[in-house]
Design a protein around this motif. Structure first.
Motif, PDB file in Angstrom:
ATOM      1  N   TRP A 146       0.951  -1.816   0.109  1.00 33.37           N
ATOM      2  CA  TRP A 146       0.293   0.261   0.149  1.00 33.37           C
ATOM      3  C   TRP A 146       1.117   1.424   0.074  1.00 33.37           C
ATOM      4  O   TRP A 146       0.758   2.339  -1.001  1.00 33.37           O
ATOM      5  CB  TRP A 146      -1.516  -0.046   0.957  1.00 33.37           C
ATOM      6  CG  TRP A 146      -2.130  -0.623   0.783  1.00 33.37           C
ATOM      7  CD1 TRP A 146      -2.909  -1.737   1.297  1.00 33.37           C
ATOM      8  CD2 TRP A 146      -3.747   0.084  -0.009  1.00 33.37           C
ATOM      9  NE1 TRP A 146      -4.058  -2.065   0.247  1.00 33.37           N
ATOM     10  CE2 TRP A 146      -4.497  -1.087  -0.887  1.00 33.37           C
ATOM     11  CE3 TRP A 146      -3.411   0.818  -1.741  1.00 33.37           C
ATOM     12  CZ2 TRP A 146      -5.412  -1.000  -1.139  1.00 33.37           C
ATOM     13  CZ3 TRP A 146      -4.178   0.896  -2.495  1.00 33.37           C
ATOM     14  CH2 TRP A 146      -5.055  -0.124  -2.155  1.00 33.37           C
ATOM     15  N   PRO A 147       1.933   1.341   0.696  1.00 29.66           N
ATOM     16  CA  PRO A 147       2.229   2.884   0.498  1.00 29.66           C
ATOM     17  C   PRO A 147       3.132   2.972  -0.866  1.00 29.66           C
ATOM     18  O   PRO A 147       3.038   4.151  -1.035  1.00 29.66           O
ATOM     19  CB  PRO A 147       3.777   2.826   1.416  1.00 29.66           C
ATOM     20  CG  PRO A 147       3.491   1.442   3.127  1.00 29.66           C
ATOM     21  CD  PRO A 147       2.328   0.690   1.739  1.00 29.66           C
ATOM     22  N   PHE A 148       3.405   1.665  -0.536  1.00 26.92           N
ATOM     23  CA  PHE A 148       3.980   1.906  -2.145  1.00 26.92           C
ATOM     24  C   PHE A 148       3.707   2.576  -3.505  1.00 26.92           C
ATOM     25  O   PHE A 148       3.290   3.422  -4.829  1.00 26.92           O
ATOM     26  CB  PHE A 148       4.480   1.090  -2.843  1.00 26.92           C
ATOM     27  CG  PHE A 148       5.978   0.502  -1.864  1.00 26.92           C
ATOM     28  CD1 PHE A 148       7.373   1.772  -2.569  1.00 26.92           C
ATOM     29  CD2 PHE A 148       6.382   0.006  -1.063  1.00 26.92           C
ATOM     30  CE1 PHE A 148       8.586   1.027  -1.934  1.00 26.92           C
ATOM     31  CE2 PHE A 148       7.454  -0.621  -0.242  1.00 26.92           C
ATOM     32  CZ  PHE A 148       8.849   0.885  -0.694  1.00 26.92           C
ATOM     33  N   VAL A 149       2.039   1.921  -3.488  1.00 24.17           N
ATOM     34  CA  VAL A 149       1.405   1.881  -4.480  1.00 24.17           C
ATOM     35  C   VAL A 149       0.479   3.901  -4.240  1.00 24.17           C
ATOM     36  O   VAL A 149       0.644   4.720  -5.021  1.00 24.17           O
ATOM     37  CB  VAL A 149       0.032   1.202  -4.156  1.00 24.17           C
ATOM     38  CG1 VAL A 149      -1.408   1.722  -5.170  1.00 24.17           C
ATOM     39  CG2 VAL A 149       0.693   0.062  -4.593  1.00 24.17           C
ATOM     40  N   ILE A 150       0.491   3.451  -3.198  1.00 23.99           N
ATOM     41  CA  ILE A 150      -0.438   4.826  -3.197  1.00 23.99           C
ATOM     42  C   ILE A 150       1.074   6.231  -3.434  1.00 23.99           C
ATOM     43  O   ILE A 150       0.615   7.443  -3.494  1.00 23.99           O
ATOM     44  CB  ILE A 150      -0.408   5.156  -1.055  1.00 23.99           C
ATOM     45  CG1 ILE A 150      -1.990   4.946  -0.989  1.00 23.99           C
ATOM     46  CG2 ILE A 150      -0.433   6.909  -0.629  1.00 23.99           C
ATOM     47  CD1 ILE A 150      -1.950   4.598   1.145  1.00 23.99           C
ATOM     48  N   GLU A 151       2.443   6.201  -2.505  1.00 19.95           N
ATOM     49  CA  GLU A 151       3.166   6.925  -3.402  1.00 19.95           C
ATOM     50  C   GLU A 151       2.727   7.033  -4.870  1.00 19.95           C
ATOM     51  O   GLU A 151       3.506   7.752  -5.434  1.00 19.95           O
ATOM     52  CB  GLU A 151       4.668   6.456  -3.068  1.00 19.95           C
ATOM     53  CG  GLU A 151       5.507   7.192  -3.351  1.00 19.95           C
ATOM     54  CD  GLU A 151       6.976   6.614  -3.179  1.00 19.95           C
ATOM     55  OE1 GLU A 151       7.440   5.246  -2.302  1.00 19.95           O
ATOM     56  OE2 GLU A 151       8.664   6.662  -3.414  1.00 19.95           O
ATOM     57  N   GLY A 152       3.090   5.538  -5.957  1.00 25.91           N
ATOM     58  CA  GLY A 152       3.000   6.162  -6.696  1.00 25.91           C
ATOM     59  C   GLY A 152       1.516   6.598  -7.337  1.00 25.91           C
ATOM     60  O   GLY A 152       1.475   7.398  -8.700  1.00 25.91           O
ATOM     61  N   VAL A 153       0.431   6.315  -6.511  1.00 30.46           N
ATOM     62  CA  VAL A 153      -0.536   6.781  -7.536  1.00 30.46           C
ATOM     63  C   VAL A 153      -0.485   9.145  -6.811  1.00 30.46           C
ATOM     64  O   VAL A 153      -0.782   9.530  -8.168  1.00 30.46           O
ATOM     65  CB  VAL A 153      -1.976   6.639  -6.607  1.00 30.46           C
ATOM     66  CG1 VAL A 153      -2.750   7.541  -6.320  1.00 30.46           C
ATOM     67  CG2 VAL A 153      -2.396   5.353  -6.627  1.00 30.46           C
ATOM     68  N   LEU A 154       0.029   9.090  -5.986  1.00 26.79           N
ATOM     69  CA  LEU A 154       0.501  10.330  -5.456  1.00 26.79           C
ATOM     70  C   LEU A 154       0.979  10.869  -7.026  1.00 26.79           C
ATOM     71  O   LEU A 154       0.759  12.519  -7.393  1.00 26.79           O
ATOM     72  CB  LEU A 154       1.299  10.304  -4.058  1.00 26.79           C
ATOM     73  CG  LEU A 154      -0.433  10.151  -2.760  1.00 26.79           C
ATOM     74  CD1 LEU A 154       0.496  10.539  -1.419  1.00 26.79           C
ATOM     75  CD2 LEU A 154      -0.642  11.301  -3.506  1.00 26.79           C
ATOM     76  N   LEU A 155       2.751  10.555  -7.184  1.00 23.42           N
ATOM     77  CA  LEU A 155       3.405  11.148  -7.986  1.00 23.42           C
ATOM     78  C   LEU A 155       2.907  11.270  -9.333  1.00 23.42           C
ATOM     79  O   LEU A 155       2.467  12.329  -9.902  1.00 23.42           O
ATOM     80  CB  LEU A 155       4.516  10.391  -7.943  1.00 23.42           C
ATOM     81  CG  LEU A 155       5.287  10.264  -6.364  1.00 23.42           C
ATOM     82  CD1 LEU A 155       6.316   8.756  -7.599  1.00 23.42           C
ATOM     83  CD2 LEU A 155       6.008  11.391  -6.197  1.00 23.42           C
ATOM     84  N   GLY A 156       1.744  10.202  -9.850  1.00 26.19           N
ATOM     85  CA  GLY A 156       1.200  10.027 -11.217  1.00 26.19           C
ATOM     86  C   GLY A 156       0.142  10.932 -10.967  1.00 26.19           C
ATOM     87  O   GLY A 156       0.170  12.005 -12.178  1.00 26.19           O
ATOM     88  N   GLY A 157      -0.064  11.596  -9.824  1.00 24.34           N
ATOM     89  CA  GLY A 157      -1.811  12.477  -9.665  1.00 24.34           C
ATOM     90  C   GLY A 157      -0.701  13.725  -9.994  1.00 24.34           C
ATOM     91  O   GLY A 157      -1.706  14.512 -11.130  1.00 24.34           O
ATOM     92  N   ILE A 158       0.064  13.991  -9.013  1.00 22.99           N
ATOM     93  CA  ILE A 158       0.616  15.140  -9.344  1.00 22.99           C
ATOM     94  C   ILE A 158       1.125  15.471 -10.884  1.00 22.99           C
ATOM     95  O   ILE A 158       0.854  16.560 -11.489  1.00 22.99           O
ATOM     96  CB  ILE A 158       1.915  15.348  -8.272  1.00 22.99           C
ATOM     97  CG1 ILE A 158       1.605  15.571  -6.960  1.00 22.99           C
ATOM     98  CG2 ILE A 158       2.373  16.532  -9.016  1.00 22.99           C
ATOM     99  CD1 ILE A 158       1.980  14.987  -5.322  1.00 22.99           C
ATOM    100  N   GLY A 159       1.927  14.145 -11.460  1.00 25.02           N
ATOM    101  CA  GLY A 159       2.434  14.474 -12.428  1.00 25.02           C
ATOM    102  C   GLY A 159       1.399  14.693 -13.541  1.00 25.02           C
ATOM    103  O   GLY A 159       1.826  15.246 -15.013  1.00 25.02           O
ATOM    104  N   ALA A 160       0.273  14.517 -13.112  1.00 27.24           N
ATOM    105  CA  ALA A 160      -1.051  14.520 -14.258  1.00 27.24           C
ATOM    106  C   ALA A 160      -1.672  16.010 -14.440  1.00 27.24           C
ATOM    107  O   ALA A 160      -2.527  16.617 -15.556  1.00 27.24           O
ATOM    108  CB  ALA A 160      -2.276  13.604 -14.454  1.00 27.24           C
TER     109      ALA A 160
END
Lengths: 294, 229
Positions: free
Chosen positions: A217-231
């Protein structure tokens, strides 16, 4: 899932983003650039589609009638044409109307034809089909009807146009698919580096009995946050830029019918966010697989 | 508590391989697994922790056949055992307290329980005053004590230790083994792989000797010396 776990996952994700500051920055930058290109291409594609649609809608079939046709025969023919399933609209244009139209377009060049019996034009039907792609087929059917002298629909131009818009659509789709895949690959690699940095931590977690999802979960959330900011960044940039482009076009290229911003930007923003979040989450999952095998 | 039947582990270069191991441990025992390096001690310990599967044979722990555990059952199984490694495996960036608390967070313990039990465990291993230190500010023996605190924090009924004193000097090693014995007296089964001869001789516990992947001796209150070559 326990609420205190969710809090823990977010805290860990944020901590990791901050701790791997440069890597996080790189991930966001990669997604931003990719989605900016992707978004621009989507806008371009939507507009090309819109413009070609506009042109297609203007394409019609012109049928020139035999000169000796009587009024009732013209009416019969009109009914026969309108009964074709693909036909949307049939307009009768008498040769006098045609001449008047020509004169209004060309002015003095065609002066002197007004006198009786000097009109070289023919009576005609202007036919629109329900969908532009039916034009060649309808034209062929019309050619077999009696009382029709000539069928004209600019064969070459129409077929080339259809081929061109088809190609644009496919190239666009392929291009966008390629870009999305590249972004996925890049973010997966970036997250892999942050996972690598924490391989020991993951191993310890496994040894003290953490479940795989607790570790993920922490890694998935990290990825989602990075992807979300990147979008979000390219979405904001496109919002601003497209408004500017449309405003500029309205003044300088008023004949280009661009899609109004309010009609596309919201859905493009949503789509970019969705892609960014998916890429981020999926990238994390992919890059973690190897590390969970203890 | 642990029962191994006809366990074989085949490795390409045969280092650490096991041949037809039959071995069982009762609740509350303290068992040394000894032997020269490459004899298979480490393999045996790690098989009990379900780090990997044997080539063939049956391994029952707490009455459960762990070679047939499903992937998602492994974490739950691990919660009932504590593990101590030769290389400590502490998180350098976190304090002693956090390293121990981490093991409780991971299994979803409440913050209240964590605040109650972590100081208790640190007290037990003699590190009550060093909760706020980072691992690199501690000696090797102290670091291994942190690992022990982490291993017992979730109150496992079994502790497996793979060369826990391998990186420590004899005096410090003795302290660690004494601590393991204290944990054992409180009711936890302990299995420890080692080649620290002095310690084994001194402790007078059950000793299982491995040689080239085979059990060559298994004695209650045994010693190391007369098997050493």
């Amino acid at each position: 899932m326990l609420i205190r776990n969710i809090a823990y996952f977010f805290k860990e994700a944020m901590r990791s983003i901050v701790r791997n500051g440069w890597m996080s920055f790189a991930s966001v930058a990669v997604v931003t650039v990719t989605l900016l290109i992707l978004g621009s291409f989507m806008l371009l594609n939507i507009n090309v589609e819109q413009i070609t649609q506009e042109i297609k809608d203007q394409v019609e079939i012109v049928v020139y009638l035999d000169e000796e046709l009587a009024g009732s025969e013209v009416e019969q023919l009109r009914v026969a044409v309108i009964q074709l399933p693909q036909v949307e609209e049939v307009r009768y244009v008498s040769k006098e109307q045609a001449l008047a139209r020509l004169q209004s377009q060309l002015g003095e060049l065609v002066a002197g034809y007004e006198e009786e019996g000097r009109n070289p034009l023919r009576d005609s039907f202007e036919i629109r089909t329900k969908i532009p792609e039916d034009i060649p087929a309808v034209a062929q059917t019309l050619q077999t009807l009696p009382g029709i002298a000539r069928v004209d629909y600019g064969t070459d131009v129409v077929e080339k146009l259809f081929r061109f818009t088809g190609a644009v659509r496919w190239v666009g789709l392929a291009f966008m698919g390629g870009l999305a895949f590249t972004a996925l690959f890049l973010i997966a690699n970036t997250i892999k580096l942050t996972v690598n940095a924490r391989a020991k931590e993951i191993m310890i977690m496994k040894w003290v009995g953490a479940t795989e999802w607790f570790i993920r979960w922490p890694f998935v959330i990290e990825g989602v946050l990075l992807g979300g900011i990147g979008a979000l960044l390219p979405a904001l940039a496109l919002f601003y830029l497209y408004h500017e482009v449309v405003a500029w076009t309205k003044v300088n290229l008023f004949f280009l019918p661009l899609v109004p911003p309010q009609m596309v930007l919201v859905s493009i923003t949503k789509l970019l966010l969705l892609i960014g979040i998916t890429i981020g989450g999926l990238g994390s999952l992919l890059s973690m697989r190897r590390f969970l095998k203890v | 508590m642990i029962d191994m039947q006809h366990v074989n582990m085949v490795y390409p270069n045969s280092v650490g391989a096991l041949k037809d191991i039959n071995f069982s441990v009762e609740r509350g025992e303290f068992v040394f697994i000894v032997g020269s390096s490459g004899a298979g001690k480490s393999t045996l310990i790690r098989l009990i922790g379900r780090e990997f599967l044997p080539t063939s044979g049956s391994i029952r722990v707490f009455g459960k056949e762990i070679t047939r555990l499903r992937r998602r059952e492994i974490p739950l199984f691990r919660r009932s055992i504590g593990v101590v490694f030769q290389d400590f495996r502490l998180l350098e960036k976190r304090t002693v307290y956090d390293n121990v608390a981490f093991a409780m967070q991971v299994v979803g313990a409440s913050p209240r329980e964590i605040r109650r039990r972590v100081p208790e465990a640190l007290e037990m291993v003699g590190l009550a005053g060093k909760a706020k230190r980072k691992p690199d500010e501690l000696s090797g023996g102290e670091q291994q004590r942190v690992c022990l605190a982490r291993a017992i924090i979730n109150q496992p009924s079994l502790i497996i230790a793979d060369e826990p004193t391998g990186n420590l000097d004899p005096q410090t090693s003795l302290g660690i083994v004494d601590l393991l014995k204290t944990i054992n007296i409180r009711g936890t089964t302990v299995i420890m792989a080692t080649h620290a001869k002095d310690i084994v001789d001194r402790m007078k516990q059950r000793v299982v000797v491995l040689e080239n992947g085979k059990i060559v001796s298994d004695e209650q209150k045994g010693g190391y010396s007369h098997h050493a070559h």
